[in-house]
Design a protein around this motif. Structure first.
Motif, PDB file in Angstrom:
ATOM      1  N   ALA A 214       9.771   1.209  -4.495  1.00  0.00           N
ATOM      2  CA  ALA A 214       9.269   1.368  -3.358  1.00  0.00           C
ATOM      3  C   ALA A 214       8.194   2.170  -2.828  1.00  0.00           C
ATOM      4  O   ALA A 214       7.292   1.895  -2.444  1.00  0.00           O
ATOM      5  CB  ALA A 214      10.598   1.502  -2.342  1.00  0.00           C
ATOM      6  N   LYS A 215       8.290   3.607  -3.727  1.00  0.00           N
ATOM      7  CA  LYS A 215       7.183   4.381  -3.542  1.00  0.00           C
ATOM      8  C   LYS A 215       6.043   3.829  -4.105  1.00  0.00           C
ATOM      9  O   LYS A 215       4.988   4.119  -3.605  1.00  0.00           O
ATOM     10  CB  LYS A 215       7.680   5.695  -4.447  1.00  0.00           C
ATOM     11  CG  LYS A 215       6.635   6.838  -4.159  1.00  0.00           C
ATOM     12  CD  LYS A 215       7.349   8.120  -4.811  1.00  0.00           C
ATOM     13  CE  LYS A 215       6.118   9.393  -4.792  1.00  0.00           C
ATOM     14  NZ  LYS A 215       4.773   8.673  -5.334  1.00  0.00           N
ATOM     15  N   GLN A 216       6.125   3.299  -5.325  1.00  0.00           N
ATOM     16  CA  GLN A 216       4.977   2.759  -6.022  1.00  0.00           C
ATOM     17  C   GLN A 216       4.323   1.498  -5.198  1.00  0.00           C
ATOM     18  O   GLN A 216       3.056   1.613  -5.289  1.00  0.00           O
ATOM     19  CB  GLN A 216       5.442   2.209  -7.313  1.00  0.00           C
ATOM     20  CG  GLN A 216       5.882   3.477  -8.516  1.00  0.00           C
ATOM     21  CD  GLN A 216       4.889   4.422  -8.492  1.00  0.00           C
ATOM     22  OE1 GLN A 216       3.691   4.248  -8.715  1.00  0.00           O
ATOM     23  NE2 GLN A 216       5.509   5.635  -8.435  1.00  0.00           N
ATOM     24  N   LEU A 217       5.095   0.737  -4.593  1.00  0.00           N
ATOM     25  CA  LEU A 217       4.396  -0.274  -3.704  1.00  0.00           C
ATOM     26  C   LEU A 217       3.631   0.550  -2.716  1.00  0.00           C
ATOM     27  O   LEU A 217       2.587   0.161  -2.137  1.00  0.00           O
ATOM     28  CB  LEU A 217       5.676  -0.962  -3.022  1.00  0.00           C
ATOM     29  CG  LEU A 217       6.230  -2.174  -3.913  1.00  0.00           C
ATOM     30  CD1 LEU A 217       7.498  -2.635  -3.186  1.00  0.00           C
ATOM     31  CD2 LEU A 217       5.128  -3.143  -4.394  1.00  0.00           C
ATOM     32  N   ALA A 218       4.299   1.563  -1.976  1.00  0.00           N
ATOM     33  CA  ALA A 218       3.561   2.332  -0.734  1.00  0.00           C
ATOM     34  C   ALA A 218       2.335   2.890  -1.324  1.00  0.00           C
ATOM     35  O   ALA A 218       1.243   2.696  -0.594  1.00  0.00           O
ATOM     36  CB  ALA A 218       4.463   3.430  -0.283  1.00  0.00           C
ATOM     37  N   ASP A 219       2.286   3.426  -2.553  1.00  0.00           N
ATOM     38  CA  ASP A 219       1.023   3.841  -3.383  1.00  0.00           C
ATOM     39  C   ASP A 219       0.184   2.895  -3.618  1.00  0.00           C
ATOM     40  O   ASP A 219      -1.173   3.209  -3.430  1.00  0.00           O
ATOM     41  CB  ASP A 219       1.476   4.485  -4.504  1.00  0.00           C
ATOM     42  CG  ASP A 219       2.143   5.992  -4.530  1.00  0.00           C
ATOM     43  OD1 ASP A 219       2.329   6.170  -3.290  1.00  0.00           O
ATOM     44  OD2 ASP A 219       2.760   6.287  -5.298  1.00  0.00           O
ATOM     45  N   GLN A 220       0.417   1.528  -3.417  1.00  0.00           N
ATOM     46  CA  GLN A 220      -0.373   0.543  -3.669  1.00  0.00           C
ATOM     47  C   GLN A 220      -0.722  -0.171  -2.314  1.00  0.00           C
ATOM     48  O   GLN A 220      -1.532  -1.220  -2.328  1.00  0.00           O
ATOM     49  CB  GLN A 220       0.296  -0.751  -4.565  1.00  0.00           C
ATOM     50  CG  GLN A 220       0.465  -0.349  -5.844  1.00  0.00           C
ATOM     51  CD  GLN A 220      -0.773   0.097  -6.492  1.00  0.00           C
ATOM     52  OE1 GLN A 220      -1.644  -0.589  -6.528  1.00  0.00           O
ATOM     53  NE2 GLN A 220      -0.588   1.216  -7.332  1.00  0.00           N
ATOM     54  N   GLY A 221      -0.349   0.682  -1.158  1.00  0.00           N
ATOM     55  CA  GLY A 221      -1.034  -0.014   0.096  1.00  0.00           C
ATOM     56  C   GLY A 221      -0.098  -1.044   0.864  1.00  0.00           C
ATOM     57  O   GLY A 221      -0.270  -1.655   1.946  1.00  0.00           O
ATOM     58  N   VAL A 222       1.306  -1.044   0.229  1.00  0.00           N
ATOM     59  CA  VAL A 222       1.987  -2.107   0.944  1.00  0.00           C
ATOM     60  C   VAL A 222       3.357  -1.218   1.804  1.00  0.00           C
ATOM     61  O   VAL A 222       3.664  -0.424   1.126  1.00  0.00           O
ATOM     62  CB  VAL A 222       2.813  -2.993  -0.221  1.00  0.00           C
ATOM     63  CG1 VAL A 222       3.944  -3.727   0.417  1.00  0.00           C
ATOM     64  CG2 VAL A 222       1.764  -3.737  -0.947  1.00  0.00           C
ATOM     65  N   THR A 223       3.473  -1.801   2.868  1.00  0.00           N
ATOM     66  CA  THR A 223       4.411  -1.078   3.629  1.00  0.00           C
ATOM     67  C   THR A 223       5.922  -1.527   3.328  1.00  0.00           C
ATOM     68  O   THR A 223       5.938  -2.962   3.328  1.00  0.00           O
ATOM     69  CB  THR A 223       4.215  -1.278   5.148  1.00  0.00           C
ATOM     70  OG1 THR A 223       2.775  -1.119   5.562  1.00  0.00           O
ATOM     71  CG2 THR A 223       5.156  -0.988   6.039  1.00  0.00           C
ATOM     72  N   VAL A 224       6.686  -0.770   3.418  1.00  0.00           N
ATOM     73  CA  VAL A 224       8.243  -1.072   2.804  1.00  0.00           C
ATOM     74  C   VAL A 224       8.908  -0.817   4.232  1.00  0.00           C
ATOM     75  O   VAL A 224       9.005   0.367   4.707  1.00  0.00           O
ATOM     76  CB  VAL A 224       8.600  -0.217   1.748  1.00  0.00           C
ATOM     77  CG1 VAL A 224      10.101  -0.518   1.426  1.00  0.00           C
ATOM     78  CG2 VAL A 224       7.865  -0.484   0.462  1.00  0.00           C
ATOM     79  N   ASP A 225       9.706  -1.831   4.596  1.00  0.00           N
ATOM     80  CA  ASP A 225      10.463  -1.768   5.646  1.00  0.00           C
ATOM     81  C   ASP A 225      11.692  -1.496   5.316  1.00  0.00           C
ATOM     82  O   ASP A 225      12.677  -1.878   4.505  1.00  0.00           O
ATOM     83  CB  ASP A 225      10.686  -3.036   6.286  1.00  0.00           C
ATOM     84  CG  ASP A 225       9.256  -3.633   6.970  1.00  0.00           C
ATOM     85  OD1 ASP A 225       8.306  -2.849   7.292  1.00  0.00           O
ATOM     86  OD2 ASP A 225       9.228  -4.866   7.267  1.00  0.00           O
ATOM     87  N   GLY A 226      12.524  -0.430   5.984  1.00  0.00           N
ATOM     88  CA  GLY A 226      13.657   0.135   5.789  1.00  0.00           C
ATOM     89  C   GLY A 226      13.965   0.761   4.444  1.00  0.00           C
ATOM     90  O   GLY A 226      13.244   0.866   3.672  1.00  0.00           O
TER      91      GLY A 226
END
Length: 431
Positions: A214-226
């Motif tokens: 999830a953190k790596q997704l956020a670093d790629q500019g993707v918002t993670v819900d919950g």
């Protein structure tokens, strides 16, 4: 899910990653066709002078008080299978991590040395699911690549945010093996799950892996819900990324060099699955017994294991059986299949392995001469110390040995020094 979104995710998927490494074994050339496993001890007049010297020295040195009264040992000539020396060789004792030799043999036989474990990411109904596939060598860098692939799919599909879920349903719910206790989870092994990153020792390696994803997704500019949740992926979810582990051969070498309990327990479950059985302690150990007895003719008399790592205090294996398993490494029929066990055995004095100087191994006046000359699997539990391996003796022939000590009242360091000395005796450098 719309057709456009599905196509966007499929197009964004990245190629599989992974590397294949292999190396030839140095042992098989020493052995002609194998015909038998270890037989009963031969009389002294059946030994040649070099073998008799090993036997005489072992008879004396095995009386060291640090070995106590519960000691099992055996030495074989690998080419002839002649028993050069033995002491209560059929007595079943706690083998500690010597049990990993049985686990590795079964895994390589059932799965094959080139087998790789797959970690996947799929998308469906607004959720990215990270699916564990039994890769104990999965790293943050690997998860980062999976996140990049998934993020590309999210962006291509025009989605603003996603939920993250982990799916570790490949394995049964974690449980304690017979002979384990809760304290093992503090520093010996994690509850066994099919998803872990960086070999982290924790109560829930799968959720921890999901958080990294999830953190790596956020670093790629993707918002993670919950928060990251646990669930099972749907058969209709779209694959958006996958990663292949190093080969099983490489995983076996890593497991043996460092005596990694988590790798051993994961390997046991993946072997059970490959044999068509559930991923449990019971089914994994049943496959190990079946492979050793049916494929290789290793006797299962007095052989009891309840896990893959040897942590179980209920495990029992005779030194003769451990030696028979190691003796397979010198058989040219199995040299390719089992080569990674040979290559993964710690070498006396090898830094970074369980026989390294950081562990105080092969550093006495009697055993230092064997540095670089002995390869062996260690084993250590409270009340159990083992050392089993191979060395080329003074007669130029490979010898297989197994020494297992249980319940000595001596300082464990002294017992290990004594076992190192016995290995140096087999090598012949301590004459």
């Amino acid at each position: 899910m719309s057709l456009a979104v599905r196509r966007a995710f499929i197009i964004a998927a990245v190629p599989v990653t992974g590397a294949l490494l292999s190396a030839p074994s140095a042992l098989a050339a020493d052995k002609s066709t194998k015909t038998t496993t270890a037989t009963e001890s031969v009389a002294a007049d059946g030994l040649d002078p070099a073998e008799q010297k090993i036997a005489d020295n072992l008879n004396t040195r095995a009386q060291n008080p640090s070995l106590g009264d519960t000691f099992s040992g055996i030495v074989l000539d690998s080419k002839s299978d002649k028993v050069i020396w033995g002491h209560d060789a059929d007595t079943a004792l706690m083998p500690a991590s010597n049990a990993k030799l049985a686990t590795a043999t079964a895994a390589l036989t059932v799965l094959g040395p080139e087998h790789r474990f797959m970690t996947k990411v799929v998308y469906g109904d607004g959720t990215l699911t990270l699916i564990g596939g039994g890769d104990r060598l999965l790293s943050t860098a690997d998860v980062t690549e999976l996140a990049k692939s998934a993020a590309a799919g999210v962006k291509s599909a025009g989605l603003g945010s996603v939920k993250v879920r982990i799916d570790d349903s490949l394995f049964a719910e974690p449980s304690l093996a017979n002979g384990w206790n809760d304290s093992y989870y503090d520093d010996q092994v994690s509850p066994v799950r099919s998803l872990v990153v960086d070999g982290k020792l924790s109560a829930d390696t799968s959720i921890d892996a999901g958080k990294i994803f999830a953190k790596q997704l956020a670093d790629q500019g993707v918002t993670v819900d919950g928060e990251v949740t646990r669930g099972t992926a749907s058969a209709t979810d779209v694959p958006v990324g996958q990663h292949l582990s190093p080969t099983l051969a490489e995983t076996v070498k890593k497991m043996l060099k460092t005596s990694n309990n988590d790798i051993a327990e994961t390997m046991l479950r993946m072997t059970a699955i490959a044999a068509g059985r559930p991923a449990t302690f019971e089914d994994g150990t049943a496959v190990v017994r079946d492979v050793l007895s049916r494929r290789y003719g290793v006797s299962m008399e007095n052989f009891e294991i309840y896990d893959g790592s040897g942590l179980s205090r209920a495990d029992r294996i005779p030194a003769r059986t451990v030696a028979d398993i190691l003796d397979l490494l010198t058989d040219p029929r199995y040299s390719h299949l089992l080569r990674s066990i040979d290559e993964g055995l710690p070498v006396a004095g090898e830094a970074g392995s369980t026989l390294g100087p950081e562990w105080g191994r092969f550093d006495t006046a009697d055993s230092q001469c064997a540095v670089g000359q002995v390869k062996a699997k260690t084993g250590t539990l409270t009340g159990a110390i083992a050392l089993s391996g191979l060395t080329k003796a003074a007669d130029g022939r490979w010898k297989v040995f197994s020494f297992i000590e249980n319940q000595s009242s001596a300082d464990p360091a002294a017992t290990k020094d004594t076992l190192d000395g016995l290995a140096a005796t087999v090598n012949g450098c301590w004459a």
